[in-house]
Design a protein around this motif. Structure first.
Motif, PDB file in Angstrom:
ATOM      1  N   ILE A 165       0.842  -1.187   0.000  1.00  0.00           N
ATOM      2  CA  ILE A 165       0.000   0.000   0.000  1.00  0.00           C
ATOM      3  C   ILE A 165       0.879   1.240   0.000  1.00  0.00           C
ATOM      4  O   ILE A 165       2.044   1.206   0.412  1.00  0.00           O
ATOM      5  CB  ILE A 165      -0.963   0.019   1.198  1.00  0.00           C
ATOM      6  N   ASP A 166       0.310   2.353  -0.471  1.00  0.00           N
ATOM      7  CA  ASP A 166       1.075   3.590  -0.519  1.00  0.00           C
ATOM      8  C   ASP A 166       0.858   4.395   0.760  1.00  0.00           C
ATOM      9  O   ASP A 166       0.085   3.995   1.651  1.00  0.00           O
ATOM     10  CB  ASP A 166       0.722   4.405  -1.772  1.00  0.00           C
ATOM     11  N   ALA A 167       1.524   5.538   0.833  1.00  0.00           N
ATOM     12  CA  ALA A 167       1.460   6.347   2.053  1.00  0.00           C
ATOM     13  C   ALA A 167       0.057   6.867   2.324  1.00  0.00           C
ATOM     14  O   ALA A 167      -0.371   6.958   3.481  1.00  0.00           O
ATOM     15  CB  ALA A 167       2.451   7.504   1.956  1.00  0.00           C
ATOM     16  N   ASP A 168      -0.669   7.204   1.264  1.00  0.00           N
ATOM     17  CA  ASP A 168      -2.025   7.716   1.440  1.00  0.00           C
ATOM     18  C   ASP A 168      -2.935   6.646   2.038  1.00  0.00           C
ATOM     19  O   ASP A 168      -3.706   6.917   2.965  1.00  0.00           O
ATOM     20  CB  ASP A 168      -2.582   8.198   0.101  1.00  0.00           C
ATOM     21  N   GLN A 169      -2.835   5.414   1.533  1.00  0.00           N
ATOM     22  CA  GLN A 169      -3.630   4.322   2.085  1.00  0.00           C
ATOM     23  C   GLN A 169      -3.233   4.041   3.534  1.00  0.00           C
ATOM     24  O   GLN A 169      -4.089   3.804   4.394  1.00  0.00           O
ATOM     25  CB  GLN A 169      -3.451   3.059   1.245  1.00  0.00           C
ATOM     26  N   ALA A 170      -1.942   4.051   3.807  1.00  0.00           N
ATOM     27  CA  ALA A 170      -1.463   3.812   5.165  1.00  0.00           C
ATOM     28  C   ALA A 170      -1.964   4.891   6.115  1.00  0.00           C
ATOM     29  O   ALA A 170      -2.332   4.605   7.266  1.00  0.00           O
ATOM     30  CB  ALA A 170       0.065   3.751   5.184  1.00  0.00           C
ATOM     31  N   HIS A 171      -2.021   6.118   5.631  1.00  0.00           N
ATOM     32  CA  HIS A 171      -2.515   7.226   6.452  1.00  0.00           C
ATOM     33  C   HIS A 171      -3.997   7.035   6.762  1.00  0.00           C
ATOM     34  O   HIS A 171      -4.444   7.244   7.900  1.00  0.00           O
ATOM     35  CB  HIS A 171      -2.278   8.544   5.721  1.00  0.00           C
TER      36      HIS A 171
END
Length: 272
Positions: A165-171
């Motif tokens: 997952i990317d940073a946006d999803q992780a956020h």
């Protein structure tokens, strides 16, 4: 010529930065690096001049996990002792910790970041609980951390499917505290750690411990722990300093020093 250290350590104004430094392996953690990280965390916890800790990676990656590609004859039981020690030391460290993630954070590398109190990531960062793709189950506290952060079903999704997952999803999943542009992350982390390092060290340590311990305690336990912690806070000069600064309309200067008057000979019984 001596090789560059695999773990870099830098101090600045009460903030210690530990940088994983194996860029040719995307900072995969070898046995030697686990030991170095363990020893560095012990040293940080014992050094009262250190008021906040940053974990980072060099060369455009945070950490690609444990180094399973480099031959190591050590029995897995002994290997995992170092991992366990690092996870427990990081969790129990009595100072605020920040993971500065720029690039990949995979497997144990991601759980290393999640073991910190805050995670600051760049938009280009990526994350994966990659373990099952390597025929392994999670380690470095992932089985404890993930369900508490995202709930059981999302934890199963992340670990059993091993999605990236990317940073946006992780956020959005509450696995990253802030997402900051790559050219702004250094300044952001400096400002954040500056705020934390200037805070009351005993109160911050008590707050961190209360939240960590409260994750699997009853309300009765939590209230008892809060009372214990507050008594320790009132015994420092920081509570008095905060009140004096508030009334004096100035910025407080916190030290964490013990402020209970020492007994005098007039009011102290001498044991005979």
């Amino acid at each position: 010529m001596n090789a560059e250290p695999i773990l870099l350590c830098a101090d600045r104004e009460g903030v210690r930065t530990l940088t994983l430094n194996r860029p040719h392996r995307k900072n995969a953690i070898s046995r030697e690096l686990w030991i170095a990280l363990r020893d560095a965390l012990i040293a940080a916890g014992d050094d009262r001049s250190v008021r906040a800790l940053v974990l980072a990676g060099s060369g455009g990656a945070f950490c690609s996990g444990a180094d399973i590609a480099t031959p190591d004859p050590t029995h897995p039981t002994y290997k995992l002792r170092n991992l366990t020690a690092v996870a427990e030391l990081l969790h129990n460290l009595p100072i605020p910790t920040i993971a500065k993630v720029d690039g990949v954070a995979v497997g144990a590398g991601w759980n290393l970041a999640l073991g910190c109190d805050f995670v600051v990531a760049t938009p280009g960062s990526s994350f994966s609980q990659i373990f099952v793709k390597r025929g392994l189950s999670m380690d470095l506290g992932g089985s404890w951390l993930l369900p508490r952060l995202v709930g059981l079903q999302q934890a199963k999704r992340l670990t059993m499917l091993a999605e990236t997952i990317d940073a946006d999803q992780a956020h959005k999943l509450n696995l990253v505290t802030w997402v900051v542009a790559a050219d702004e992350i250094d300044g952001f982390v400096d400002e954040l750690t500056g705020r934390l390092a200037s805070g009351p060290p005993i109160a911050l340590a008590q707050t961190k411990a209360l939240l960590n311990e409260g994750a699997d305690r009853t309300l009765h336990d939590a209230l008892a722990n809060e009372a214990r912690a507050q008594a320790a806070n009132f015994a420092t000069g920081d509570a008095q300093e905060a009140f004096a600064a508030f009334t004096g309309r100035r910025t407080p200067e916190f030290t964490g020093r013990w402020a209970v008057p020492r007994p005098t000979s007039e009011n102290t019984e001498v044991e005979k």
